[in-house]
Write a protein that holds these residues in place. Sequence first.
Motif, PDB file in Angstrom:
ATOM      1  N   UNK A   1       0.846  -1.171   0.000  1.00  0.00           N
ATOM      2  CA  UNK A   1       0.000   0.000   0.000  1.00  0.00           C
ATOM      3  C   UNK A   1       0.894   1.237   0.000  1.00  0.00           C
ATOM      4  N   UNK A   2       0.625   2.176  -0.898  1.00  0.00           N
ATOM      5  CA  UNK A   2       1.353   3.437  -0.966  1.00  0.00           C
ATOM      6  C   UNK A   2       0.463   4.536  -0.428  1.00  0.00           C
ATOM      7  N   UNK A   3       1.018   5.335   0.471  1.00  0.00           N
ATOM      8  CA  UNK A   3       0.275   6.438   1.072  1.00  0.00           C
ATOM      9  C   UNK A   3       1.197   7.647   1.133  1.00  0.00           C
ATOM     10  N   UNK A   4       0.638   8.813   0.887  1.00  0.00           N
ATOM     11  CA  UNK A   4       1.405  10.053   1.012  1.00  0.00           C
ATOM     12  C   UNK A   4       0.544  11.070   1.743  1.00  0.00           C
ATOM     13  N   UNK A   5       1.189  11.944   2.496  1.00  0.00           N
ATOM     14  CA  UNK A   5       0.481  13.021   3.183  1.00  0.00           C
ATOM     15  C   UNK A   5       1.211  14.312   2.862  1.00  0.00           C
ATOM     16  N   UNK A   6       0.451  15.398   2.762  1.00  0.00           N
ATOM     17  CA  UNK A   6       1.085  16.672   2.484  1.00  0.00           C
ATOM     18  C   UNK A   6       0.057  17.750   2.249  1.00  0.00           C
ATOM     19  N   UNK A   7       0.466  18.809   1.608  1.00  0.00           N
ATOM     20  CA  UNK A   7      -0.407  19.939   1.313  1.00  0.00           C
ATOM     21  C   UNK A   7      -1.390  19.509   0.219  1.00  0.00           C
ATOM     22  N   UNK A   8      -2.672  19.735   0.456  1.00  0.00           N
ATOM     23  CA  UNK A   8      -3.728  19.243  -0.435  1.00  0.00           C
ATOM     24  C   UNK A   8      -3.517  19.646  -1.893  1.00  0.00           C
ATOM     25  N   UNK A   9      -3.144  20.898  -2.152  1.00  0.00           N
ATOM     26  CA  UNK A   9      -2.984  21.352  -3.525  1.00  0.00           C
ATOM     27  C   UNK A   9      -1.943  20.507  -4.258  1.00  0.00           C
ATOM     28  N   UNK A  10      -0.841  20.216  -3.608  1.00  0.00           N
ATOM     29  CA  UNK A  10       0.210  19.410  -4.244  1.00  0.00           C
ATOM     30  C   UNK A  10      -0.261  17.972  -4.442  1.00  0.00           C
ATOM     31  N   UNK A  11      -0.975  17.434  -3.463  1.00  0.00           N
ATOM     32  CA  UNK A  11      -1.479  16.064  -3.607  1.00  0.00           C
ATOM     33  C   UNK A  11      -2.470  15.957  -4.762  1.00  0.00           C
ATOM     34  N   UNK A  12      -3.316  16.966  -4.942  1.00  0.00           N
ATOM     35  CA  UNK A  12      -4.245  16.973  -6.077  1.00  0.00           C
ATOM     36  C   UNK A  12      -3.464  16.990  -7.391  1.00  0.00           C
ATOM     37  N   UNK A  13      -2.431  17.808  -7.465  1.00  0.00           N
ATOM     38  CA  UNK A  13      -1.608  17.870  -8.680  1.00  0.00           C
ATOM     39  C   UNK A  13      -0.918  16.525  -8.924  1.00  0.00           C
ATOM     40  N   UNK A  14      -0.418  15.901  -7.870  1.00  0.00           N
ATOM     41  CA  UNK A  14       0.233  14.598  -8.005  1.00  0.00           C
ATOM     42  C   UNK A  14      -0.754  13.528  -8.465  1.00  0.00           C
ATOM     43  N   UNK A  15      -1.985  13.579  -7.946  1.00  0.00           N
ATOM     44  CA  UNK A  15      -2.989  12.585  -8.316  1.00  0.00           C
ATOM     45  C   UNK A  15      -3.334  12.684  -9.802  1.00  0.00           C
ATOM     46  N   UNK A  16      -3.289  13.889 -10.359  1.00  0.00           N
ATOM     47  CA  UNK A  16      -3.540  14.061 -11.791  1.00  0.00           C
ATOM     48  C   UNK A  16      -2.373  13.483 -12.597  1.00  0.00           C
ATOM     49  N   UNK A  17      -1.182  13.692 -12.100  1.00  0.00           N
ATOM     50  CA  UNK A  17       0.038  13.278 -12.797  1.00  0.00           C
ATOM     51  C   UNK A  17       0.331  11.787 -12.662  1.00  0.00           C
ATOM     52  N   UNK A  18      -0.055  11.178 -11.541  1.00  0.00           N
ATOM     53  CA  UNK A  18       0.278   9.781 -11.269  1.00  0.00           C
ATOM     54  C   UNK A  18      -0.968   8.895 -11.365  1.00  0.00           C
ATOM     55  N   UNK A  19      -1.029   8.016 -12.345  1.00  0.00           N
ATOM     56  CA  UNK A  19      -2.200   7.154 -12.507  1.00  0.00           C
ATOM     57  C   UNK A  19      -2.435   6.290 -11.263  1.00  0.00           C
TER      58      UNK A  19
END
Length: 79
Positions: A1-19
């Motif tokens: 299981x992969x989990x990341x925590x951080x600033x919401x704006x960056x996580x949203x950008x990462x979710x778009x970039x990472x399938x």
Amino acid sequence: MNVAAGVRQQLHADAIRLPGMRPLPGAFMTIEQAMVLPRDRSEPAARFIETSITEQRCSGMVADALERHGIEGAMVADA
């Protein structure tokens, strides 16, 4: 299981970039922003700043600025 925590704006950008990644709802912490004023400034000056910020939040100015600059995932604090 992969989990990341951080600033919401960056996580949203990462979710778009990472399938296969998706931000979870809610928050596990908040970052409360603050302002400071030199000690020698008067109490009326502090009230003026507080009133100005409240007016900007309540008028929609802050929300408009977030939208205008494409900031996603940020919320305007309640009045």
